[in-house]
Design a protein around this motif. Structure first.
Motif, PDB file in Angstrom:
ATOM      1  N   TRP A 179       0.814  -1.220   0.000  1.00 50.06           N
ATOM      2  CA  TRP A 179       0.000   0.000   0.000  1.00 50.06           C
ATOM      3  C   TRP A 179       0.847   1.270   0.000  1.00 50.06           C
ATOM      4  CZ3 TRP A 179       0.022   3.678   3.944  1.00 50.06           C
ATOM      5  CH2 TRP A 179       0.643   3.317   5.136  1.00 50.06           C
ATOM      6  N   ASP A 180       2.047   1.199   0.568  1.00 49.41           N
ATOM      7  CA  ASP A 180       2.880   2.393   0.679  1.00 49.41           C
ATOM      8  C   ASP A 180       3.950   2.472  -0.413  1.00 49.41           C
ATOM      9  OD1 ASP A 180       4.297   0.238   1.638  1.00 49.41           O
ATOM     10  OD2 ASP A 180       4.960   1.215   3.480  1.00 49.41           O
ATOM     11  N   LYS A 183      -6.772   9.037  -0.902  1.00 47.00           N
ATOM     12  CA  LYS A 183      -6.132   9.327  -2.186  1.00 47.00           C
ATOM     13  C   LYS A 183      -6.522   8.285  -3.234  1.00 47.00           C
ATOM     14  CE  LYS A 183      -1.540   9.647  -4.316  1.00 47.00           C
ATOM     15  NZ  LYS A 183      -0.070   9.588  -4.058  1.00 47.00           N
ATOM     16  N   TRP A 238      -3.823   7.658   2.623  1.00 44.99           N
ATOM     17  CA  TRP A 238      -3.619   6.845   1.414  1.00 44.99           C
ATOM     18  C   TRP A 238      -4.955   6.337   0.884  1.00 44.99           C
ATOM     19  CZ3 TRP A 238      -5.020   1.651   1.069  1.00 44.99           C
ATOM     20  CH2 TRP A 238      -4.666   1.014  -0.132  1.00 44.99           C
TER      21      TRP A 238
END
Length: 289
Positions: A40-41, A74, A71
């Motif tokens: 995810w990052d 976004k 996140w």
């Protein structure tokens, strides 16, 4: 061909712990989807290039909850996110239990101690202290009144890190009947599992713990299903949920009550329930379509 990202975590040099991920990627690809697991990052990922992003095993998010919620927002602005960003924001803070209790869901009684609050701990019964943003029993411990000083140090450590603590009674029924996890996918009951007690007496809050000990398949009772369905009906935007796990324990009266509602990254335990793989695959494809 739908493009589907299964959001996970970066295990670094260690093997990944998500057994479901390779199974789902394989099944989705076999069904014609362009499916991939992505941390995810990962800063280089264009999330808007996918038709659907499914949060699957972002198991390090609780250390960086604010960053994770940002996140999710976004990604949701760029494409479809499952579960929705608003659900993610709500569910990453276990103060949601108060919302469910207010909606009439039987919930384990919970108090919250934010940084700066006095260490008001039970003096007459066994209890649990854990963070309001946590997963996998991280920073969770079980105490008797005699362990008050240790519990206070536990609270101080969490407060130093800016974490709000939860204080709950330890329900002795967990040692007998365990904790039941009822899984829902695509709006329908999928399967259920039961695990043993996670918090052994005397285990330090910062010790590694087995998150799902003695896990076995489980057939939920009518009352357990009723609690789960009532909890899910009280979620913001319940119709938008792709998946959910409802963790249930027995209260002091022996009746089922909600321990936690996992709407972000619940382990699906597909290795324990291989018959559910096709159901999950088809629900993801339908959401991507």
């Amino acid at each position: 061909m739908p493009r589907v990202a299964l959001a996970t975590y970066d295990p670094g040099e260690r093997p990944g712990k998500d057994r479901d991920l390779p199974v789902l990627v394989r099944e989705l690809r076999a069904a014609g989807a362009d499916a991939v697991g992505v941390p995810w990052d990962d800063a280089g990922t264009d999330w808007g290039g996918f038709d659907l992003v499914v949060i699957r095993s972002t198991w390090d998010y609780s250390w960086r909850a604010g960053e994770f919620v940002a996140w999710a927002q976004k990604v949701a602005a760029a494409t479809r996110l499952a579960n929705p960003a608003e659900v993610v924001r709500w569910n990453t803070d276990k103060r949601y239990l108060g919302d469910l209790a207010a909606a009439g869901v039987p919930v384990v009684p919970t108090r919250y101690l934010a940084p700066g609050d006095a260490p008001d701990l039970p003096g007459d019964r066994e209890y649990v202290v854990k963070p309001a943003s946590g997963a996998g029993a991280r920073y969770a411990a079980r105490y008797t009144p005699g362990g008050h000083d240790t519990a206070v140090r536990h609270l101080a450590r969490m407060h130093e890190e800016g974490l709000t603590a939860m204080v709950q009674p330890y329900l002795a029924g967990i040692d007998v009947s365990g904790e039941r996890a009822l899984q829902f996918f695509g709006g329908r009951f999928l399967h259920a599992s039961r695990k043993g007690a996670v918090l052994a007496p005397g285990t330090a809050f910062d010790a590694d713990k087995v998150a799902h000990p003695d896990l076995v398949p489980w057939s939920p009772t009518r009352d357990e299903l009723a609690v789960a369905e009532r909890a899910l009906a009280a979620v913001p935007e319940p119709a938008e949920l792709l998946y959910a796990r409802v963790d249930i324990v027995d209260g002091e009266d022996g009746r089922p009550m909600l321990m936690e509602l996992e709407l972000v990254e619940p382990n699906l335990f597909l290795d324990l329930h291989p018959g559910s793989v096709a159901v999950v695959r088809d629900a993801i494809l339908a959401a991507a379509g």
